[in-house]
Design a protein around this motif. Sequence first.
Motif, PDB file in Angstrom:
ATOM      1  N   ALA A  49       0.845  -1.192   0.000  1.00  0.00           N
ATOM      2  CA  ALA A  49       0.000   0.000   0.000  1.00  0.00           C
ATOM      3  C   ALA A  49       0.884   1.247   0.000  1.00  0.00           C
ATOM      4  O   ALA A  49       0.490   2.304   0.485  1.00  0.00           O
ATOM      5  N   GLN A  50       2.098   1.102  -0.550  1.00  0.00           N
ATOM      6  CA  GLN A  50       3.061   2.212  -0.612  1.00  0.00           C
ATOM      7  C   GLN A  50       2.464   3.390  -1.366  1.00  0.00           C
ATOM      8  O   GLN A  50       1.938   3.231  -2.458  1.00  0.00           O
ATOM      9  N   GLN A  51       2.567   4.568  -0.765  1.00  0.00           N
ATOM     10  CA  GLN A  51       2.054   5.791  -1.373  1.00  0.00           C
ATOM     11  C   GLN A  51       3.221   6.697  -1.728  1.00  0.00           C
ATOM     12  O   GLN A  51       4.021   7.026  -0.867  1.00  0.00           O
ATOM     13  N   ARG A  52       3.326   7.064  -2.991  1.00  0.00           N
ATOM     14  CA  ARG A  52       4.336   8.017  -3.450  1.00  0.00           C
ATOM     15  C   ARG A  52       3.627   9.099  -4.251  1.00  0.00           C
ATOM     16  O   ARG A  52       2.530   8.883  -4.757  1.00  0.00           O
ATOM     17  N   PRO A  53       4.299  10.237  -4.434  1.00  0.00           N
ATOM     18  CA  PRO A  53       3.688  11.282  -5.261  1.00  0.00           C
ATOM     19  C   PRO A  53       3.447  10.765  -6.679  1.00  0.00           C
ATOM     20  O   PRO A  53       4.211   9.934  -7.184  1.00  0.00           O
ATOM     21  N   PRO A  54       2.417  11.251  -7.349  1.00  0.00           N
ATOM     22  CA  PRO A  54       2.091  10.776  -8.693  1.00  0.00           C
ATOM     23  C   PRO A  54       3.237  10.897  -9.695  1.00  0.00           C
ATOM     24  O   PRO A  54       3.360  10.078 -10.597  1.00  0.00           O
ATOM     25  N   GLU A  55       4.112  11.877  -9.526  1.00  0.00           N
ATOM     26  CA  GLU A  55       5.200  12.072 -10.479  1.00  0.00           C
ATOM     27  C   GLU A  55       6.449  11.254 -10.151  1.00  0.00           C
ATOM     28  O   GLU A  55       7.443  11.315 -10.863  1.00  0.00           O
ATOM     29  N   HIS A  56       6.397  10.446  -9.086  1.00  0.00           N
ATOM     30  CA  HIS A  56       7.571   9.647  -8.712  1.00  0.00           C
ATOM     31  C   HIS A  56       7.888   8.655  -9.825  1.00  0.00           C
ATOM     32  O   HIS A  56       6.992   7.996 -10.355  1.00  0.00           O
ATOM     33  N   PRO A  57       9.175   8.523 -10.197  1.00  0.00           N
ATOM     34  CA  PRO A  57       9.529   7.654 -11.329  1.00  0.00           C
ATOM     35  C   PRO A  57       9.213   6.177 -11.129  1.00  0.00           C
ATOM     36  O   PRO A  57       9.001   5.451 -12.102  1.00  0.00           O
ATOM     37  N   ARG A  58       9.160   5.705  -9.897  1.00  0.00           N
ATOM     38  CA  ARG A  58       8.857   4.288  -9.656  1.00  0.00           C
ATOM     39  C   ARG A  58       7.359   4.016  -9.530  1.00  0.00           C
ATOM     40  O   ARG A  58       6.951   2.868  -9.512  1.00  0.00           O
ATOM     41  N   GLY A  59       6.587   5.055  -9.399  1.00  0.00           N
ATOM     42  CA  GLY A  59       5.157   4.856  -9.179  1.00  0.00           C
ATOM     43  C   GLY A  59       4.911   4.312  -7.791  1.00  0.00           C
ATOM     44  O   GLY A  59       5.802   4.305  -6.943  1.00  0.00           O
ATOM     45  N   SER A  60       3.708   3.834  -7.542  1.00  0.00           N
ATOM     46  CA  SER A  60       3.404   3.233  -6.240  1.00  0.00           C
ATOM     47  C   SER A  60       2.194   2.319  -6.373  1.00  0.00           C
ATOM     48  O   SER A  60       1.331   2.517  -7.226  1.00  0.00           O
ATOM     49  N   CYS A  61       2.170   1.329  -5.515  1.00  0.00           N
ATOM     50  CA  CYS A  61       1.043   0.398  -5.535  1.00  0.00           C
ATOM     51  C   CYS A  61      -0.255   1.081  -5.117  1.00  0.00           C
ATOM     52  O   CYS A  61      -1.320   0.760  -5.651  1.00  0.00           O
ATOM     53  N   ALA A  62      -0.170   2.030  -4.180  1.00  0.00           N
ATOM     54  CA  ALA A  62      -1.382   2.740  -3.773  1.00  0.00           C
ATOM     55  C   ALA A  62      -1.981   3.472  -4.964  1.00  0.00           C
ATOM     56  O   ALA A  62      -3.204   3.513  -5.127  1.00  0.00           O
ATOM     57  N   GLY A  63      -1.129   4.017  -5.813  1.00  0.00           N
ATOM     58  CA  GLY A  63      -1.599   4.712  -7.001  1.00  0.00           C
ATOM     59  C   GLY A  63      -2.177   3.785  -8.054  1.00  0.00           C
ATOM     60  O   GLY A  63      -2.818   4.231  -9.002  1.00  0.00           O
ATOM     61  N   LYS A  64      -1.953   2.477  -7.872  1.00  0.00           N
ATOM     62  CA  LYS A  64      -2.466   1.473  -8.816  1.00  0.00           C
ATOM     63  C   LYS A  64      -3.543   0.598  -8.173  1.00  0.00           C
ATOM     64  O   LYS A  64      -3.769  -0.528  -8.588  1.00  0.00           O
ATOM     65  N   GLY A  65      -4.172   1.121  -7.138  1.00  0.00           N
ATOM     66  CA  GLY A  65      -5.291   0.404  -6.531  1.00  0.00           C
ATOM     67  C   GLY A  65      -4.950  -0.451  -5.336  1.00  0.00           C
ATOM     68  O   GLY A  65      -5.748  -1.286  -4.923  1.00  0.00           O
ATOM     69  N   GLY A  66      -3.771  -0.263  -4.750  1.00  0.00           N
ATOM     70  CA  GLY A  66      -3.333  -1.087  -3.628  1.00  0.00           C
ATOM     71  C   GLY A  66      -4.274  -1.084  -2.440  1.00  0.00           C
ATOM     72  O   GLY A  66      -4.489  -2.123  -1.809  1.00  0.00           O
ATOM     73  N   THR A  67      -4.844   0.070  -2.130  1.00  0.00           N
ATOM     74  CA  THR A  67      -5.752   0.147  -0.984  1.00  0.00           C
ATOM     75  C   THR A  67      -7.012  -0.685  -1.233  1.00  0.00           C
ATOM     76  O   THR A  67      -7.474  -1.405  -0.352  1.00  0.00           O
ATOM     77  N   ALA A  68      -7.557  -0.625  -2.436  1.00  0.00           N
ATOM     78  CA  ALA A  68      -8.745  -1.426  -2.777  1.00  0.00           C
ATOM     79  C   ALA A  68      -8.419  -2.916  -2.742  1.00  0.00           C
ATOM     80  O   ALA A  68      -9.236  -3.729  -2.301  1.00  0.00           O
TER      81      ALA A  68
END
Length: 107
Positions: A12-31
């Motif tokens: 459920a890692q959260q990073r800023p949207p512009e972070h080069p690695r992205g994040s699972c939270a930004g890809k639906g990790g919380t759901a």
Amino acid sequence: MSRPQRHVFVCAQQRPPEHPRGSCAGKGGTAVLQAFWAELQKHKAHDTIAVTYSGCLGPCDGGTNVLVYPEAVLYSGVTQDDVAEIFERHLLGGEPLARLVAPGEAW
């Protein structure tokens, strides 16, 4: 709590949207995490399966990532629609879901 037969870690890692690695939270990790908790409730599997949120599991660009122990199976690209199948086939049935297993070089 008894010792679980399987332990699931959901990134459920959260990073800023512009972070080069992205994040699972930004890809639906919380759901995905909430879907695992719902399946745990539905199957009343609290004594045999543990579900824990985690920080980064590694291959962020392939997220949402889910790690299952004791088999050390890493799933990538998991959506909440995949959770019931992972729960039934792997967590309860012992058979990893091959279509979502991360490639060996990813982890």
